[in-house]
Design a protein around this motif. Structure first.
Motif, PDB file in Angstrom:
ATOM      1  N   VAL A 121       0.832  -1.207   0.000  1.00 54.41           N
ATOM      2  CA  VAL A 121       0.000   0.000   0.000  1.00 54.41           C
ATOM      3  C   VAL A 121       0.864   1.253   0.000  1.00 54.41           C
ATOM      4  CG1 VAL A 121      -1.711   1.327   1.275  1.00 54.41           C
ATOM      5  CG2 VAL A 121      -1.945  -1.157   1.092  1.00 54.41           C
ATOM      6  N   ALA A 122       1.861   1.287   0.873  1.00 59.27           N
ATOM      7  CA  ALA A 122       2.732   2.461   0.944  1.00 59.27           C
ATOM      8  C   ALA A 122       3.469   2.682  -0.373  1.00 59.27           C
ATOM      9  CB  ALA A 122       3.735   2.300   2.084  1.00 59.27           C
ATOM     10  N   ALA A 123       3.985   1.603  -0.956  1.00 61.07           N
ATOM     11  CA  ALA A 123       4.720   1.729  -2.211  1.00 61.07           C
ATOM     12  C   ALA A 123       3.794   2.175  -3.344  1.00 61.07           C
ATOM     13  CB  ALA A 123       5.384   0.403  -2.564  1.00 61.07           C
ATOM     14  N   SER A 124       2.595   1.602  -3.408  1.00 65.26           N
ATOM     15  CA  SER A 124       1.667   1.938  -4.489  1.00 65.26           C
ATOM     16  C   SER A 124       1.103   3.344  -4.336  1.00 65.26           C
ATOM     17  CB  SER A 124       0.531   0.905  -4.542  1.00 65.26           C
ATOM     18  OG  SER A 124       1.050  -0.388  -4.805  1.00 65.26           O
ATOM     19  N   SER A 125       1.103   3.857  -3.108  1.00 64.05           N
ATOM     20  CA  SER A 125       0.619   5.218  -2.876  1.00 64.05           C
ATOM     21  C   SER A 125       1.524   6.263  -3.525  1.00 64.05           C
ATOM     22  CB  SER A 125       0.538   5.497  -1.370  1.00 64.05           C
ATOM     23  OG  SER A 125      -0.385   4.641  -0.741  1.00 64.05           O
ATOM     24  N   GLU A 126       2.753   5.868  -3.857  1.00 63.34           N
ATOM     25  CA  GLU A 126       3.714   6.796  -4.454  1.00 63.34           C
ATOM     26  C   GLU A 126       3.634   6.830  -5.978  1.00 63.34           C
ATOM     27  OE1 GLU A 126       7.569   5.706  -3.057  1.00 63.34           O
ATOM     28  OE2 GLU A 126       6.993   5.733  -0.944  1.00 63.34           O
ATOM     29  N   ILE A 127       2.848   5.959  -6.567  1.00 63.20           N
ATOM     30  CA  ILE A 127       2.740   5.933  -8.030  1.00 63.20           C
ATOM     31  C   ILE A 127       2.086   7.223  -8.520  1.00 63.20           C
ATOM     32  CG2 ILE A 127       1.673   4.765  -9.994  1.00 63.20           C
ATOM     33  CD1 ILE A 127       1.903   2.149  -8.465  1.00 63.20           C
ATOM     34  N   SER A 128       2.693   7.846  -9.519  1.00 61.21           N
ATOM     35  CA  SER A 128       2.226   9.163  -9.958  1.00 61.21           C
ATOM     36  C   SER A 128       1.461   9.140 -11.271  1.00 61.21           C
ATOM     37  CB  SER A 128       3.428  10.107 -10.098  1.00 61.21           C
ATOM     38  OG  SER A 128       4.356   9.591 -11.053  1.00 61.21           O
ATOM     39  N   PHE A 129       1.120   7.947 -11.769  1.00 54.74           N
ATOM     40  CA  PHE A 129       0.374   7.824 -13.021  1.00 54.74           C
ATOM     41  C   PHE A 129      -0.848   6.953 -12.776  1.00 54.74           C
ATOM     42  CE2 PHE A 129       4.118   5.058 -12.897  1.00 54.74           C
ATOM     43  CZ  PHE A 129       3.541   3.801 -12.892  1.00 54.74           C
ATOM     44  N   PRO A 130      -1.864   7.040 -13.634  1.00 57.85           N
ATOM     45  CA  PRO A 130      -3.089   6.266 -13.404  1.00 57.85           C
ATOM     46  C   PRO A 130      -2.864   4.764 -13.567  1.00 57.85           C
ATOM     47  CG  PRO A 130      -3.203   7.418 -15.499  1.00 57.85           C
ATOM     48  CD  PRO A 130      -1.996   7.935 -14.809  1.00 57.85           C
ATOM     49  N   VAL A 131      -3.503   4.001 -12.689  1.00 56.59           N
ATOM     50  CA  VAL A 131      -3.403   2.545 -12.681  1.00 56.59           C
ATOM     51  C   VAL A 131      -4.805   1.954 -12.705  1.00 56.59           C
ATOM     52  CG1 VAL A 131      -2.654   0.517 -11.378  1.00 56.59           C
ATOM     53  CG2 VAL A 131      -1.238   2.588 -11.381  1.00 56.59           C
ATOM     54  N   LEU A 132      -4.998   0.964 -13.556  1.00 59.09           N
ATOM     55  CA  LEU A 132      -6.213   0.157 -13.539  1.00 59.09           C
ATOM     56  C   LEU A 132      -5.835  -1.187 -12.928  1.00 59.09           C
ATOM     57  CD1 LEU A 132      -9.143  -0.599 -14.343  1.00 59.09           C
ATOM     58  CD2 LEU A 132      -8.206  -1.354 -16.548  1.00 59.09           C
ATOM     59  N   ALA A 133      -6.372  -1.495 -11.761  1.00 60.94           N
ATOM     60  CA  ALA A 133      -6.122  -2.776 -11.097  1.00 60.94           C
ATOM     61  C   ALA A 133      -7.361  -3.643 -11.230  1.00 60.94           C
ATOM     62  CB  ALA A 133      -5.782  -2.560  -9.625  1.00 60.94           C
ATOM     63  N   MET A 134      -7.168  -4.905 -11.613  1.00 61.01           N
ATOM     64  CA  MET A 134      -8.288  -5.826 -11.804  1.00 61.01           C
ATOM     65  C   MET A 134      -8.084  -7.051 -10.926  1.00 61.01           C
ATOM     66  SD  MET A 134      -9.109  -5.475 -15.896  1.00 61.01           S
ATOM     67  CE  MET A 134      -7.446  -5.598 -16.537  1.00 61.01           C
ATOM     68  N   ILE A 135      -9.082  -7.351 -10.091  1.00 65.71           N
ATOM     69  CA  ILE A 135      -8.985  -8.395  -9.079  1.00 65.71           C
ATOM     70  C   ILE A 135     -10.119  -9.402  -9.244  1.00 65.71           C
ATOM     71  CG2 ILE A 135      -8.933  -8.862  -6.587  1.00 65.71           C
ATOM     72  CD1 ILE A 135      -6.581  -7.168  -7.582  1.00 65.71           C
ATOM     73  N   GLY A 136      -9.790 -10.681  -9.130  1.00 68.67           N
ATOM     74  CA  GLY A 136     -10.788 -11.738  -9.210  1.00 68.67           C
ATOM     75  C   GLY A 136     -11.240 -12.202  -7.839  1.00 68.67           C
ATOM     76  N   GLY A 137     -12.534 -12.394  -7.684  1.00 70.22           N
ATOM     77  CA  GLY A 137     -13.090 -12.768  -6.387  1.00 70.22           C
ATOM     78  C   GLY A 137     -12.821 -14.204  -5.983  1.00 70.22           C
ATOM     79  N   LYS A 138     -12.435 -15.060  -6.945  1.00 71.43           N
ATOM     80  CA  LYS A 138     -12.159 -16.458  -6.637  1.00 71.43           C
ATOM     81  C   LYS A 138     -10.697 -16.800  -6.906  1.00 71.43           C
ATOM     82  CE  LYS A 138     -16.885 -18.110  -7.184  1.00 71.43           C
ATOM     83  NZ  LYS A 138     -17.799 -19.070  -7.840  1.00 71.43           N
ATOM     84  N   ASP A 139      -9.853 -15.808  -6.699  1.00 73.51           N
ATOM     85  CA  ASP A 139      -8.411 -15.992  -6.892  1.00 73.51           C
ATOM     86  C   ASP A 139      -7.845 -16.786  -5.718  1.00 73.51           C
ATOM     87  OD1 ASP A 139      -5.654 -15.735  -7.277  1.00 73.51           O
ATOM     88  OD2 ASP A 139      -5.852 -13.715  -8.084  1.00 73.51           O
ATOM     89  N   PRO A 140      -7.241 -17.963  -5.961  1.00 73.15           N
ATOM     90  CA  PRO A 140      -6.661 -18.741  -4.861  1.00 73.15           C
ATOM     91  C   PRO A 140      -5.263 -18.289  -4.483  1.00 73.15           C
ATOM     92  CG  PRO A 140      -6.386 -19.948  -6.890  1.00 73.15           C
ATOM     93  CD  PRO A 140      -7.153 -18.692  -7.239  1.00 73.15           C
ATOM     94  N   ASN A 141      -4.693 -17.340  -5.250  1.00 69.64           N
ATOM     95  CA  ASN A 141      -3.317 -16.913  -5.035  1.00 69.64           C
ATOM     96  C   ASN A 141      -3.177 -15.507  -4.483  1.00 69.64           C
ATOM     97  OD1 ASN A 141      -3.306 -18.757  -7.770  1.00 69.64           O
ATOM     98  ND2 ASN A 141      -1.586 -19.223  -6.427  1.00 69.64           N
ATOM     99  N   LEU A 142      -4.254 -14.744  -4.494  1.00 69.03           N
ATOM    100  CA  LEU A 142      -4.225 -13.366  -4.006  1.00 69.03           C
ATOM    101  C   LEU A 142      -5.478 -13.122  -3.178  1.00 69.03           C
ATOM    102  CD1 LEU A 142      -2.739 -10.509  -4.382  1.00 69.03           C
ATOM    103  CD2 LEU A 142      -4.539 -10.045  -6.064  1.00 69.03           C
ATOM    104  N   PRO A 143      -5.341 -12.633  -1.917  1.00 69.53           N
ATOM    105  CA  PRO A 143      -6.537 -12.392  -1.102  1.00 69.53           C
ATOM    106  C   PRO A 143      -7.360 -11.234  -1.676  1.00 69.53           C
ATOM    107  CG  PRO A 143      -4.556 -11.616   0.026  1.00 69.53           C
ATOM    108  CD  PRO A 143      -4.099 -12.333  -1.198  1.00 69.53           C
TER     109      PRO A 143
END
Length: 320
Positions: free
Chosen positions: A256-278
């Protein structure tokens, strides 16, 4: 230009991932050549796709960032073809220690991988065929942590797309993935808790370098347990202090801290049934980071039925 580029790239990604994840571009109206770039003595080898109709002012460009483990550029072949067919200059590269690239991802740090990305971005930035104001990053899985570290090293990216990565910390991601594997394997609650406690102790060692002998003894004692094969920590125990320090970030990195420093727009896409990422942690983390950064255009999109890679057929289904 920046927001138009990310909007166009996002639309292409969504169309490809959700409608036709394995479809090639409609026509191969681009040329492809092999390129290489250097980072600290490591040579990264990749493929550069350039549209035949690239405007004189340069075409928008995108570089693909591999996830964890082995990462040959062929993993992105269909996506790269799709983007190139739609007018993007596309750079894919073999992750260090994969394909034709030198070095080793096993003995490299997160900073090493981020510097590889920064070097690839520098290559795109120097190409006459590229619009230097419309260069983006497409990252998957572990690439969601590589991106914010690389953003500290390079001012090239104008936008980024992150699929099934980032937001959550590596530590909580590891614990979540181990729990999912143990549950899938039918391990009872007591076994799951014992296994997770061992993984937690291992991560403490990884992050601090302390109590190695105690952790090794605990791993040896656990090898006869029915749940141990789902963690098998002896296979990944660093053999040296240098090896440990290179992987210390898995225990300590604050996404979170590292991503808060990003200065350009980001589109993040997350799957609800991902077994590898909470999913819940990833969603909350990206939203917190976007709120802190205040960058216009950043957004997180949730796909309740999607797994890792936004596919529905297991890990990396969308990358087939």
């Amino acid at each position: 230009m920046i927001l138009r580029a990310i909007s166009s790239a996002a639309s292409l990604s969504l169309a490809l991932l959700l409608a036709a994840p394995c479809a090639p571009a409609s026509a191969l109206d681009y040329s492809e050549s092999e390129v290489s770039f250097e980072n600290g003595g490591v040579t990264l080898v990749g493929s550069l796709r350039v549209p035949d109709t690239a405007p004189r002012s340069g075409a928008p460009a995108v570089i693909f960032v591999p996830g964890s483990g082995d990462g040959p550029r062929t993993h992105f072949r269909h996506l790269a073809d799709w983007y190139a067919g739609k007018g993007f200059v596309v750079l894919t590269y073999d992750k260090r220690g994969s394909g034709d690239s030198s070095g080793s991802w096993i003995s490299s740090s997160l900073e090493d991988l981020a510097a590889d990305l920064a070097a690839g971005l520098a290559l795109l930035d120097a190409r006459a065929e590229v619009d230097r104001n419309a260069i983006g990053v497409w990252a998957i899985s572990q690439g969601g942590w590589v991106l914010p570290v690389s953003a500290r090293m390079s001012d090239v990216p104008d936008w980024a797309i992150v699929v099934s990565g980032g937001g959550a910390s590596p530590r909580e991601t590891e614990l979540f993935a181990y729990r999912a594997s143990l549950s899938h394997g039918g391990i009872d609650e007591a076994g799951r808790e014992a296994a997770v406690a061992l993984v937690d102790a291992y991560l403490d060692y990884l992050g601090t370098g302390r109590d190695r002998d105690d952790v090794v003894a605990a791993i040896d004692a656990a090898k006869t347990k029915p749940w141990y094969r789902y963690v098998a920590l002896d296979r990944i125990m660093p053999s040296s202090e240098e090896g440990r320090s290179n992987w210390e970030w898995v225990a300590n990195f604050d996404a979170v801290a590292a991503s808060s420093e990003i200065s350009f727009p980001v589109l993040a896409m997350i799957g609800g049934k991902d077994p590898n990422l909470p999913p819940d942690a990833a969603l909350a983390g990206w939203r917190e980071a976007f709120a802190a950064s205040g960058v216009d255009g950043s957004k997180v999109v949730f796909f309740p039925e999607a797994g890792h890679g936004l596919g529905r057929g297991g890990h990396g289904a969308a990358m087939r």
